[in-house]
Design an enzyme around this catalytic site. Structure first.
Site, PDB file in Angstrom:
ATOM      1  N   HIS A  89       0.827  -1.209   0.000  1.00 32.64           N
ATOM      2  CA  HIS A  89       0.000   0.000   0.000  1.00 32.64           C
ATOM      3  C   HIS A  89       0.863   1.261   0.000  1.00 32.64           C
ATOM      4  CE1 HIS A  89       1.012   0.810   4.195  1.00 32.64           C
ATOM      5  NE2 HIS A  89       0.760  -0.479   4.451  1.00 32.64           N
ATOM      6  N   GLU A 138      -2.673  -7.250   7.456  1.00 31.51           N
ATOM      7  CA  GLU A 138      -1.567  -7.063   8.384  1.00 31.51           C
ATOM      8  C   GLU A 138      -1.696  -8.010   9.578  1.00 31.51           C
ATOM      9  OE1 GLU A 138       1.384  -6.602   8.867  1.00 31.51           O
ATOM     10  OE2 GLU A 138       1.611  -4.484   8.359  1.00 31.51           O
TER      11      GLU A 138
END
Length: 304
Positions: A68, A180
């Protein structure tokens, strides 16, 4: 918009794989050669003698890994690592700089022609990865007269960005197993602000996710995920390669970096046949290979 996926509104629709991923059985290598060849340079011994491996096309997928863009947590975590454990930053959005990184990657994939090849975009369900995925691989901003579902509504995450349409873009799914650090059991996802998975647990989850990709029919797949998941997963691969190749596979990804890899199925995880293979013998006729003929008739010498 792909008919099997609902419009991702107001944020991406979460998708949970219906099948448990298989154990580590594949191989990841840098995607250097053309897709039509799939001749993958895998290893070199320490004496400098290179070697290569050849795999059937139907046993390969091209996976484009993307980290990202810069998130608010990256800025604060740079100053104080404990910020990464903050509940307020758990689902951090992109920063303005992160959006600039997204815009530049979007330009790149169009300039190099990659955009037209992508068959599926898989993203972590966290905001910063969804913003990155849609910002890079989504349709264009809305214009007058366009009447298609929104892939992302305007101002998601207080970004001041316009809505992005689902017109002329690949299908998107959000998958929990590529996000994550988390805590997971068979029934639910449990997150605690001060406890995270170990790096070994993250790597194991990432490997299972890559193997799960073999349950997908698509062969050109984008995965938008996080630094920790990508780094610890990729470190599991490349031990049979030259150290330089292993470094190409497993080094940390920068914000909004795209790294293309070939995922190789060595254990029959996939089942599709190759679209370009041709069986031969049409029409049927004599077809004894010359080397076989040599073995059967050694007295006649070599036949070409």
């Amino acid at each position: 918009m792909h008919p099997k996926h609902s419009p991702l509104h107001p944020r991406l629709h979460r998708f949970f794989p219906s099948r448990s991923p298989p154990p580590l059985l594949g191989r990841v290598v840098p995607a250097a050669p053309p897709a039509s060849q799939r001749l993958t340079w895998l290893s070199a011994d320490m004496n400098g003698v290179t070697s290569s491996s050849l795999f059937p096309l139907q046993r390969c997928k091209t996976v484009h890994l993307v980290r990202h863009g810069q998130g608010i947590h990256n800025v604060k975590g740079e100053k104080d690592f404990r910020a990464y454990l903050s509940p307020e930053l758990f689902d951090a959005p992109l920063t303005p700089l992160g959006w600039d990184q997204v815009d530049n990657l979007r330009k790149h994939i169009r300039a190099c022609g990659l955009y037209k090849k992508i068959q599926l975009v898989i993203t972590s369900p966290l905001l910063r990865t969804m913003q990155t995925a849609v910002g890079v691989f989504g349709g264009d901003s809305y214009t007058d007269g366009v009447n298609v579902p929104a892939l992302m509504v305007e101002n998601v995450g207080n970004s001041s960005r316009p809505a992005i349409s689902s017109l002329n873009c690949p299908p998107f799914i959000a998958v929990e197993s590529c996000r994550e650090h988390l805590i997971e059991n068979d029934e639910d996802i449990l997150w605690k602000a001060d406890v995270r998975e170990t790096n070994e647990e993250v790597a194991a989850r990432g490997v299972k996710f890559l193997n799960w990709l073999w349950t997908r029919k698509e062969n050109e797949i984008v995965v938008v995920s996080h630094s920790g998941l990508l780094y610890h997963t990729l470190k599991m691969f490349g031990s049979d390669c030259h150290p330089i190749v292993k470094e190409e596979i497993s080094k940390h990804l920068a914000n909004c970096e795209l790294r293309s890899m070939v995922l190789v199925d060595r254990s029959m995880l996939g089942s599709d046949s190759c679209y370009s293979n041709y069986p031969g013998k049409i029409p049927s006729g004599l077809h004894l290979p010359s080397d076989v003929a040599d073995d059967k008739h050694p007295e006649k010498g070599n036949i070409n």
